[in-house]
Write an enzyme that holds these catalytic residues in place. Sequence first.
Site, PDB file in Angstrom:
ATOM      1  N   HIS A  97       0.857  -1.190   0.000  1.00 38.90           N
ATOM      2  CA  HIS A  97       0.000   0.000   0.000  1.00 38.90           C
ATOM      3  C   HIS A  97       0.896   1.244   0.000  1.00 38.90           C
ATOM      4  CE1 HIS A  97      -2.732   3.099   1.493  1.00 38.90           C
ATOM      5  NE2 HIS A  97      -3.703   2.354   0.972  1.00 38.90           N
ATOM      6  N   GLU A  99       0.886   3.864   1.649  1.00 39.41           N
ATOM      7  CA  GLU A  99       1.320   4.342   2.972  1.00 39.41           C
ATOM      8  C   GLU A  99       2.476   3.497   3.498  1.00 39.41           C
ATOM      9  OE1 GLU A  99      -2.618   4.421   4.694  1.00 39.41           O
ATOM     10  OE2 GLU A  99      -3.095   6.024   3.270  1.00 39.41           O
ATOM     11  N   SER A 212      -9.721   7.933  -3.146  1.00 38.59           N
ATOM     12  CA  SER A 212     -10.864   8.847  -2.969  1.00 38.59           C
ATOM     13  C   SER A 212     -12.133   8.372  -3.659  1.00 38.59           C
ATOM     14  CB  SER A 212     -10.472  10.264  -3.411  1.00 38.59           C
ATOM     15  OG  SER A 212      -9.487  10.787  -2.542  1.00 38.59           O
TER      16      SER A 212
HETATM   17  C1  PEP Z   1      -6.710   3.443   0.466  1.00 44.74           C
HETATM   18  O1  PEP Z   1      -6.441   3.510   1.650  1.00 44.74           O
HETATM   19  O2  PEP Z   1      -6.315   2.478  -0.201  1.00 44.74           O
HETATM   20  C2  PEP Z   1      -7.514   4.498  -0.143  1.00 44.74           C
HETATM   21  C3  PEP Z   1      -7.777   4.428  -1.413  1.00 44.74           C
HETATM   22  O3  PEP Z   1      -7.948   5.499   0.682  1.00 44.74           O
HETATM   23  P1  PEP Z   1      -9.073   6.615   0.339  1.00 44.74           P
HETATM   24  O4  PEP Z   1     -10.255   5.873  -0.246  1.00 44.74           O
HETATM   25  O5  PEP Z   1      -9.384   7.246   1.642  1.00 44.74           O
HETATM   26  O6  PEP Z   1      -8.479   7.539  -0.674  1.00 44.74           O
END
Ligand code: PEP
Length: 250
Positions: A97, A99, A212
């Site tokens: 991911h 992050e 998002s």
């Molecule tokens: C994610 O954490 O993979 C993600 C897409 O977060 P968000 O939908 O908040 O952008």
Amino acid sequence: MPRALIYAANWKMNHGPREAREFARRFLEFTAPLAGRELWFFPPAVTISALVEAFRGRPDITVGAQNVHWESKGAFTGELSLPLAKEVGARIALVGHSERRHLFGETAEQAARKVAAALAAGVVPLLCVGETLADREAGRTEDTVRRQLEPVAAVVQPTDRPRLLIAYEPVWAIGTGRNATPADAAEVHRFIREWLGGRGWRDRTRVLYGGSVNAGNALALLAEREIDGVLVGGASLTPDGWAEIVGLGG
Ligand code: PEP
């Protein structure tokens, strides 16, 4: 026959076991199993077993880990091994991911080791790839995604290829409220499939979009034939909000 869609919820560092049980109770009131729709949840590690228990009897729902280590045991403080994740009921795992890559310095090679270990352990990996805003603005989107795919493609055995899923998640779209347009996302999904095809991958790899996604844009994204589902962070955190999204596009 409509194509099967996956709706994957990434709860990140939210919802302990108590909140998750309450979430599941409400979510189950809103959603019945639907042919061709898979619901995936990636809660924090401490919440996996509670969620597995809460969703027992719903074969359309799968629960997994947000991160796993490639070693099966040993001196790796703070890490989650695949055997431990499986013991509490994880059947799927997020790998790489953004992050993990950008906040914790995870490399493409480490992501590849995790993918290989997950496949060997019988856990389905959902590999996340995606470019930063600087990459996109410099025209390096495909190059970035290719560099993230290369080490992974090198370690996945041909027989395991159908069990690897990919999430295209542009870093600039995650948690920012700014999603890729359906056409832009579809273009990168096509690139991923073509690149894998060029490496001899014959099966159509399932590719989800993340970044998002919300109730207002999910339908347009899922209308793209290249998009096999969505990976959702913020908008998956409330049972009614998430139920609304998984009720779209089926
Ligand atoms: C994610 O954490 O993979 C993600 C897409 O977060 P968000 O939908 O908040 O952008």
